[in-house]
Design an enzyme around this catalytic site. Structure first.
Site, mmCIF file in Angstrom:
data_model
loop_
_atom_site.group_PDB
_atom_site.id
_atom_site.type_symbol
_atom_site.label_atom_id
_atom_site.label_comp_id
_atom_site.label_asym_id
_atom_site.label_seq_id
_atom_site.Cartn_x
_atom_site.Cartn_y
_atom_site.Cartn_z
ATOM 1 C CG ASP A 45 -0.361 0.036 2.523
ATOM 2 O OD1 ASP A 45 0.878 -0.155 2.615
ATOM 3 O OD2 ASP A 45 -1.097 0.223 3.520
ATOM 4 C CB SER A 46 4.603 1.649 -0.152
ATOM 5 O OG SER A 46 4.779 0.445 -0.892
ATOM 6 C CE LYS A 114 3.206 -5.912 3.994
ATOM 7 N NZ LYS A 114 2.706 -4.698 4.678
ATOM 8 C CD GLU A 116 0.341 -1.269 8.026
ATOM 9 O OE1 GLU A 116 -0.069 -0.443 8.875
ATOM 10 O OE2 GLU A 116 0.927 -0.931 6.977
ATOM 11 C CD GLU A 182 7.794 -0.176 7.705
ATOM 12 O OE1 GLU A 182 6.901 -0.942 7.284
ATOM 13 O OE2 GLU A 182 7.951 0.972 7.271
HETATM 14 O O1 KIV Z 1 3.650 -1.105 1.596
HETATM 15 C C1 KIV Z 1 4.813 -1.540 1.638
HETATM 16 O O2 KIV Z 1 5.647 -1.289 0.734
HETATM 17 C C2 KIV Z 1 5.181 -2.385 2.777
HETATM 18 C C3 KIV Z 1 6.592 -2.869 2.878
HETATM 19 C C4 KIV Z 1 7.575 -1.770 2.962
HETATM 20 C C5 KIV Z 1 6.766 -3.872 3.949
HETATM 21 O O3 KIV Z 1 4.347 -2.675 3.569
HETATM 22 NA NA NA Z 2 2.399 -1.648 3.392
#
Ligand code: KIV
Ligand code: NA
Length: 264
Positions: A45-46, A114, A116, A182
């Site tokens: 989600d980056s 994934k 959080e 992280e």
């Molecule tokens: O969104 C992302 O890129 C991430 C990674 C940096 C672990 O969650």
């Molecule tokens: Na992320």
């Protein structure tokens, strides 16, 4: 060849083999990373920042990420593709989490999701795993909680480290197949890694996790400001800027296109 699976990831930990994960958001880079042998690609989600231009991961939606995940699956052949569930798509409850995760697997072909957080989202993790969806956890600096943290800073120092350890063990017990750590002290990341049987994937967690992950634009030198834990393995930003300037110059001066670029 077949895709990397959760079983391959588990076997790597037993053999004490470290492995790299990279983010990807489109088909071309997914293919490059796949052919470079990166076994796991994360549609993070980056993307909120590096693709969509927001200043945090909060605004990005499932609908924003679905086309990116689909492109990464189409661009890769061997990598396992993990998709981030964005803020608001799973925190609200089990049915919401199941609906969002199901969309990623059905509509994009991604192989895992994934999420959080630790003990507060265990019901969601358990339900997804029961439904046949592999879940990667993410603890420490979890950017979807930036408004609670009051900024992006190291997490898990002191007593918070024991809380993180408890969350890690709870995620493993709930069936998570791996765990991102992280921006946590190296010592804590190492302790979590040796306490769990599932692999840990560090980003700013030192060198003693089972795997590492970086945002590709950070490690390739495309993003202007990066955290202390980022190593720049290339300077793509400069290369691309120079290419754009050369192109502009040659168009203006008439050097490009030359006869060899033209149809007779
Ligand atoms: O969104 C992302 O890129 C991430 C990674 C940096 C672990 O969650
Ligand atoms: Na992320």
């Amino acid at each position: 060849g077949r895709r990397v699976t959760v079983r391959d990831i588990a076997a790597a930990k037993e053999r004490h083999e470290k492995w790299p994960m990279l983010t990807a958001y489109d088909a071309l880079t997914a293919r490059i990373f796949d052919e470079a042998g990166i076994p796991v690609l994360l549609v993070g989600d980056s993307a909120a920042m590096v693709v969509y231009g927001y200043d945090s991961t909060i605004p990005v939606t499932v609908d924003d990420l679905i086309p990116l995940a689909a492109a990464v699956v189409r661009g890769s052949k061997r990598a396992m593709v993990v998709a981030d569930l964005p803020f608001g798509s799973y925190q609200t409850g089990v049915p919401e989490a199941l609906a969002a995760a199901t969309r990623f697997l059905k509509e994009t072909g991604a192989h895992a999701v994934k999420v959080e957080g630790g003990r507060r989202i265990l019901p969601q993790v358990e339900a997804m795993v029961s439904a046949g969806i592999p879940v990667m956890g993410h603890l420490g600096l979890t950017p979807q909680s930036v408004n609670v943290f009051g900024g992006y800073r190291v997490q898990g120092r002191g007593q918070a480290g024991e809380e993180l350890m408890a969350d890690a063990k709870a995620l493993e017990a709930a069936g998570a197949f791996s765990l991102v750590l992280e921006c946590v002290p190296e010592e804590l990341a190492a302790r979590v890694t040796s306490s769990l049987s599932i692999p840990t994937i560090g980003i700013g967690g030192g060198g003693r996790t089972d795997a590492q992950v970086l945002v590709w634009q950070d490690m390739a030198g495309l993003t202007p400001h990066t955290a202390k834990f980022v190593k720049k393995f290339a300077d793509i930003g400069t290369v691309l800027g120079d290419a754009a300037r050369s192109y502009a110059e040659e168009v203006v001066s008439g050097v490009y296109p030359a006869p060899e670029h033209s149809y007779k």
